[in-house]
Write a protein that holds these residues in place. Structure first.
Motif, PDB file in Angstrom:
ATOM      1  N   ARG A  49      36.539  37.679  45.021  1.00  0.00           N
ATOM      2  CA  ARG A  49      38.028  38.123  44.764  1.00  0.00           C
ATOM      3  C   ARG A  49      38.504  38.520  46.221  1.00  0.00           C
ATOM      4  O   ARG A  49      38.257  39.470  46.617  1.00  0.00           O
ATOM      5  CB  ARG A  49      38.309  38.939  43.663  1.00  0.00           C
ATOM      6  N   THR A  50      39.663  38.127  46.590  1.00  0.00           N
ATOM      7  CA  THR A  50      40.415  38.616  47.715  1.00  0.00           C
ATOM      8  C   THR A  50      40.914  40.141  47.715  1.00  0.00           C
ATOM      9  O   THR A  50      41.687  40.266  46.680  1.00  0.00           O
ATOM     10  CB  THR A  50      41.392  37.642  48.273  1.00  0.00           C
ATOM     11  N   SER A  80      43.360  43.019  47.934  1.00  0.00           N
ATOM     12  CA  SER A  80      44.535  43.065  48.091  1.00  0.00           C
ATOM     13  C   SER A  80      45.137  44.296  49.013  1.00  0.00           C
ATOM     14  O   SER A  80      44.641  45.508  48.876  1.00  0.00           O
ATOM     15  CB  SER A  80      45.645  43.452  46.769  1.00  0.00           C
ATOM     16  N   THR A 111      47.431  45.916  49.461  1.00  0.00           N
ATOM     17  CA  THR A 111      48.469  46.794  48.914  1.00  0.00           C
ATOM     18  C   THR A 111      47.965  47.607  47.617  1.00  0.00           C
ATOM     19  O   THR A 111      48.509  48.505  47.320  1.00  0.00           O
ATOM     20  CB  THR A 111      49.903  46.057  48.627  1.00  0.00           C
ATOM     21  N   GLY A 112      46.856  47.222  47.181  1.00  0.00           N
ATOM     22  CA  GLY A 112      46.104  47.944  45.993  1.00  0.00           C
ATOM     23  C   GLY A 112      45.652  48.991  46.403  1.00  0.00           C
ATOM     24  O   GLY A 112      45.335  49.516  47.489  1.00  0.00           O
TER      25      GLY A 112
END
Length: 322
Positions: free
Chosen positions: A115-116, A118, A120-121
């Motif tokens: 999974r890429t 994020s 901003t996470g």
């Protein structure tokens, strides 16, 4: 390939090494290599003539540069037309036609991709060096001292009375206690930079376990003998041991990490420091953030040490820090 094991490629390399490709030279080299001779009435063709001709290309696929090179150049009036020599007719190698490579089909992977992340996470959670569920118990086991503060030792009291001796004080069983307090020495040297947050978390846990009033925190770099203090470095003073009976916890790497520099503490400085604590009746305990196989042998024989690691258990600390 000939029956003798000689390839035509060997004949071609030999002719190229000689530097001549006329029929007599090719025939002589072939005899030396043991290549089967051609019939008497057959003439030896140049090697490039034995190669298969490339498939003809339609005029639409011929590059402009190649078509221009094959077309005769315009001549002036009254001048003779230049002779165009075909590459296949000369003694040199034959020009090869490049193959047309088609695009490869896409690769179908059987395993799903990761999974890429994020941008901003939230950042991943940081795991402390000590397991949170046992960190307080490990601190208590490392700081506490065994003193006769437990229950009354009935067998000792009966034995003393049976011999007619007075009981001036009631004998008690030894039990761990934190009443002597603790002094925490935090190493802020280069080698401990990756563990600054772990140091701060451990200091906060020690204060909650031992008590705010009985916990003293001092900071130093590389070795406490260079100076220590509770605030910035400019306010540090020469180190002096605490009151007798106080446990001293040292959060350091004993010079194992970081680049070497002039102020880095070595074995001599640390042994002198531990010797001063022993003479002052202050038992030192070192929390070292490196595995036990990297501990220096001189330190394990001189001072109690605790592996600052998530696999450290309360039982191990009690067994080695009694």
């Amino acid at each position: 390939m000939d029956a003798s094991g000689i390839w035509l490629g060997d004949l071609a390399r030999a002719v190229a090494a000689v530097g001549r490709s006329d029929p007599e030279t090719v025939r002589a080299v072939a005899r030396l290599l043991g290549v089967r001779a051609a019939p008497a009435d057959a003439s030896v063709r140049p090697l490039e003539a034995a190669l298969p001709d490339p498939p003809p290309r339609p005029p639409s696929q011929v590059p402009e540069s190649e078509s221009d090179a094959q077309a005769p150049a315009p001549t002036a009036p009254g001048a003779s037309a230049p002779t165009v020599v075909s590459p296949a007719a000369g003694p040199g190698p034959r020009l090869l036609t490049p193959l047309v490579r088609a695009s490869r089909p896409p690769v179908v992977w059987t395993a799903p991709s990761l999974r890429t992340a994020s941008p901003t996470g939230p950042p991943p959670l940081r795991r402390p060096l000590l397991a949170p569920r046992s960190a307080s118990a490990i601190v208590q086991a490392a700081v506490s001292r065994w003193e006769p503060d437990g229950d009354v030792d009935i067998p000792r009291a009966v034995d003393r009375l049976a011999r007619g001796l007075p009981l001036n004080t009631l004998p008690r069983r030894p039990a761990p206690t934190l009443r002597f307090g603790v002094q925490v020495l935090v190493d802020r040297g280069f080698g401990m930079q990756p563990f600054y947050r772990d140091q701060d978390e451990l200091v906060a846990r020690i204060r909650r376990t031992v008590g705010q009033d009985t916990t003293e925190v001092l900071y130093f770099e590389d070795v406490p003998l260079n100076g220590a203090g509770p605030a910035d470095r400019w306010a540090w003073q020469p180190y002096a041991p605490p009151a007798p009976g106080t446990r001293v916890l040292v959060l350091t790497d004993l010079g194992l990490g970081g680049p070497p520099h002039s102020r880095q503490g070595g074995r001599t400085e640390w042994e002198r420091f531990f010797g001063g604590l022993t003479r002052a009746d202050c038992a030192p305990v070192v929390f070292l953030p490196y595995p036990r196989h990297r501990w220096p042998t001189w330190a394990t024989d001189r001072v109690r040490m605790v592996p600052w690691d998530r696999r450290t258990t309360v039982g191990w600390v009690r067994m080695h820090n009694g």
